[in-house]
Design an enzyme around this catalytic site. Structure first.
Site, PDB file in Angstrom:
ATOM      1  N   GLU A 266       0.820  -1.214   0.000  1.00 27.87           N
ATOM      2  CA  GLU A 266       0.000   0.000   0.000  1.00 27.87           C
ATOM      3  C   GLU A 266       0.855   1.266   0.000  1.00 27.87           C
ATOM      4  O   GLU A 266       0.614   2.207   0.749  1.00 27.87           O
ATOM      5  CB  GLU A 266      -0.969  -0.014   1.185  1.00 27.87           C
ATOM      6  CG  GLU A 266      -1.890  -1.228   1.138  1.00 27.87           C
ATOM      7  CD  GLU A 266      -3.020  -1.216   2.169  1.00 27.87           C
ATOM      8  OE1 GLU A 266      -2.809  -0.689   3.264  1.00 27.87           O
ATOM      9  OE2 GLU A 266      -4.100  -1.735   1.835  1.00 27.87           O
ATOM     10  N   ASP A 339      -8.505  -9.211   3.220  1.00 25.73           N
ATOM     11  CA  ASP A 339      -8.323  -8.117   4.184  1.00 25.73           C
ATOM     12  C   ASP A 339      -9.440  -8.046   5.224  1.00 25.73           C
ATOM     13  O   ASP A 339     -10.294  -7.163   5.125  1.00 25.73           O
ATOM     14  CB  ASP A 339      -8.237  -6.786   3.426  1.00 25.73           C
ATOM     15  CG  ASP A 339      -7.815  -5.650   4.330  1.00 25.73           C
ATOM     16  OD1 ASP A 339      -7.426  -5.911   5.473  1.00 25.73           O
ATOM     17  OD2 ASP A 339      -7.865  -4.489   3.873  1.00 25.73           O
ATOM     18  N   GLU A 367     -13.095  -2.664  11.551  1.00 23.90           N
ATOM     19  CA  GLU A 367     -12.977  -1.886  10.314  1.00 23.90           C
ATOM     20  C   GLU A 367     -14.060  -2.259   9.311  1.00 23.90           C
ATOM     21  O   GLU A 367     -14.619  -1.391   8.643  1.00 23.90           O
ATOM     22  CB  GLU A 367     -11.590  -2.119   9.692  1.00 23.90           C
ATOM     23  CG  GLU A 367     -11.437  -1.479   8.319  1.00 23.90           C
ATOM     24  CD  GLU A 367     -10.068  -1.682   7.676  1.00 23.90           C
ATOM     25  OE1 GLU A 367      -9.196  -2.317   8.305  1.00 23.90           O
ATOM     26  OE2 GLU A 367      -9.885  -1.184   6.553  1.00 23.90           O
TER      27      GLU A 367
END
Ligand code: GCW
Length: 675
Positions: A266, A339, A367
């Site tokens: 990332e 993820d 998340e």
């Protein structure tokens, strides 16, 4: 439609039969009314904590704490013998074992499960049980939904918030023995001399609780902090820089744990920037840490677009290095291959990487599960991952056994959880989110504990032991994560989240020039024929990364576990599911069942009002209302959008959508926290 996410709560003027509580005491609400006689053969700051906890809370007769040369207990293990009436002995090889033994004994008391005679021996399954904080140096928390960072960098090292010790105590009480203080998206500044003095101040508070400090590092630190022109891991000056920096850290923090590294992921720097590999980078840092017995936790969360299927990339990048890492390197792998989705199959690296220590990274912060607005007890998710059978050495080769040193004999064993802790008075933003932190600690200690038993334990300590409360509340917790899966992404769907944050649905999301694997359509692949990502042998062939019989089972549409169906297959809308319904109809039923589950949680919670203090009752009730609205929002958004492809009616027995797709497509959340 405007949504208010963190804008305060309207507390109901409900009768308050019980004392109001703000959640700040977590599961450690034992009232300090006892005056037990506690004796210890040795003195140390750690033993002093064990003694004072027992003195304040143990309701039985005397307790003796003894250090014994019983090597079988290992560094952290303990035994408890005797009886509450006549006296109890806690024995351990090292002081931390006494501390864990003391908390264990108190837990048995608080959960009302003390047997008349005690004969207990406990040793942890993982040597290192570590929280990862994604906390930034400016006080924000990446994917944090519980206020600001716990670490007050501005006032450290001179001012020590009382929360540091409270944090250490809570973690020690469930056996957590390490913490990575800063975000894996690491600022090089964490290694600057002034910051290291602040880190040392925290480490000094955590030390008596036997919690070691670790840091996330930025791979470019030698350039950002030193004056080097490269961070090439094979460059001698770079190696010297790291050696010197590590020595500097250990002068301040002699029991420093080591580094956690996110590299070439990332957009972060890493060895590949210099034509080197993850192996070169990890081993270089390992060499710097080895003289001090420090470790490197090198993350496998990488997905440079070298294969069209992101789910395959970590395996492809790391398998060639198996067996080549230094002994003080451990590869930290997220539970699933993509993820932290509400549900993923386990990462194929578990079981496959056999000659390198591998550790599971779980995400405690929600998340992708409704932030701290949704009640989602993650003990069940953690259990599902740890108990997944990899078949690496035949049946029974669970992820837990593939990582705890039993299946592959590695002395270095560890597990990590991304913390959901912040400056919030109740620590985690939702009273029930504390349970996921608790469950992480308990499973890190003993990975075969059932999630349900952990839920009951937590409820008894956090709210009270009345079974009229505990049983329905535990049932609610046990279905809560599955409810989220159902109203967000059932049947193996994943990553339908809105761009920029991971709260609401945006399966239609299009962003010009965006990386395709950051867009929902990459994952759901809806078209007029059907739905789902073909990762079978007719598609990306990710199934080949798993062992027999999983690879065959999951490869075949007919035998694939329906929980992962759309993860591994592009399935026709009219395909007949195990229920006898078509895929489309089953999808509609699943979304509705998620909504129904949240309604059932609301009902269950309202019935529990007599057993809960007014403050926490109202907070949970209000959050459940938000969750119920969000569940309907998710259902309508996903079904109305997928219906534009399936062109089939929502089964007439089910609730009708209450939103228009056009209206939902215009929703843009104003998120007040870091995305
Ligand atoms: O899940 C993604 C998150 C990022 C996170 C990253 C990672 C810390 O959206 O916020 O960065 O994973 O785990 O590195």
């Amino acid at each position: 439609m405007k949504r208010y996410l963190y804008t305060g709560l309207f507390l109901l003027a409900a009768a308050a039969p019980l004392r109001a509580e703000d959640g700040s005491r977590l599961w450690l609400r034992g009232n300090a009314t006892a005056h037990a006689r506690v004796a210890a053969g040795r003195q140390s700051p750690t033993i002093a904590i064990a003694v004072s906890e027992l003195q304040a809370q143990w309701q039985g007769a005397a307790v003796q704490l003894s250090i014994v040369p019983n090597k079988a207990l290992g560094d952290d293990g303990f035994s408890i013998s005797g009886s509450p009436q006549s006296g109890v002995t806690i024995a351990a090889v090292a002081e931390q074992g006494l501390l864990y033994g003391a908390y264990h004994l108190l837990r048995l008391q608080e959960t009302q499960s003390l047997p008349p005679t005690l004969s207990i021996t406990e040793t942890p399954r993982y040597a290192l049980r570590i929280l990862n904080h994604w906390d930034n140096l400016d006080g924000s928390v990446e994917r944090g939904y519980a206020g600001r960072s716990l670490w007050k960098w501005g006032e450290l090292p001179d001012t020590l918030s009382p929360r540091y010790a409270a944090y250490a105590r809570a973690n020690a009480s469930v056996g957590v023995n390490g913490t990575v203080l800063n975000n894996v998206n690491a600022s090089p500044q964490i290694l600057s001399p002034p910051m290291l003095r602040k880190v040392k101040a925290i480490a000094d508070v955590l030390r008596p609780y036997h919690i070691r400090v670790y840091l996330s590092i930025n791979f470019s630190s030698p350039m950002a902090l030193g004056s080097l022109e490269t961070a090439d891991p094979l460059d001698k000056a770079v190696q010297r820089w790291w050696g010197g920096k590590v020595a500097e850290i250990y002068r301040l923090i002699p029991d420093f744990g080591g580094f956690l590294v996110k590299a070439n992921s990332e957009g972060l720097p890493g060895p590949q920037d210099y034509g080197r590999t993850h192996l070169d980078g990890a081993n270089m840092l390992a060499d710097a840490l080895a003289p001090h017995s420090g470790i490197v936790m090198w993350r496998a969360f990488v997905y440079s677009p070298n294969d069209p299927d992101r789910a395959k990339q970590a395996y492809q990048e790391f398998m060639p290095f198996d067996g080549k890492f230094r002994p003080n390197v451990i590869i930290q792998v997220k539970n699933g291959p993509v993820d932290f989705q509400p549900r993923e199959p386990f990462s194929p690296l578990f079981g496959a990487m056999q000659r390198t220590p591998v550790m599971v990274e779980l995400q405690i912060t929600q998340e992708y599960l409704g932030f701290s607005n949704h009640l989602a007890y993650l003990g069940t998710l953690f259990e599902e991952c740890l108990q997944s059978d990899t078949y690496a050495r035949g049946a029974g080769s669970t992820v837990a056994k593939a990582t705890d040193g039993s299946l592959f004999a590695h002395p270095l064993t560890a597990i990590a959880g991304v913390a959901n802790i912040g400056s919030d008075v109740g620590w985690c933003g939702h009273p029930f989110a504390q349970a996921s932190w608790y469950a992480f600690g308990r499973l890190a200690w003993s990975h075969s504990l059932p999630a349900e038993a952990i839920a009951r334990e937590w409820l008894r300590q956090t709210f009270g032991s009345d079974s009229a409360f505990v049983e329905p509340a535990a049932a609610m917790m046990m279905q809560s994560r599955e409810a989220v899966v159902s109203y967000m992404m059932p049947l193996g769907l994943h990553h339908l989240f809105a761009w920029g944050h991971h709260y609401g649905p945006e399966p239609w999301c299009r962003v010009p020039n965006a990386r395709p694997d950051w867009l929902p359509s990459y994952y759901h692949k809806a078209d007029s024929a059907g739905l789902g990502f073909d990762r079978s042998s007719t598609g990306s062939h990710a199934t080949a990364q798993y062992f027999t019989p999983l690879r065959e089972q999951w490869d075949n549409l007919e035998t694939c576990d329906e929980r992962y169906l759309l993860w591994f297959h592009h399935v026709p809308w009219g395909y007949t599911m195990k229920s006898g319904r078509t895929l489309w109809s089953e999808l509609c039923h699943r979304y509705q069942s998620g909504v129904d589950s949240v309604r059932a949680m609301q009902q269950a919670w309202d019935r529990l009002q007599p057993y809960v203090d007014a403050e926490r009752f109202a907070l949970v009730q209000s959050r459940l209302r938000t969750q119920a609205r969000d569940a309907v929002w998710w259902r309508d958004a996903c079904l109305l959008y997928f219906q534009t492809f399936s062109r089939r009616p929502i089964p007439y027995a089910l609730e009708r959508p209450v939103h228009d797709l056009d209206e939902l497509m215009k929703v843009k959340l104003e998120m007040t926290h870091h995305n």
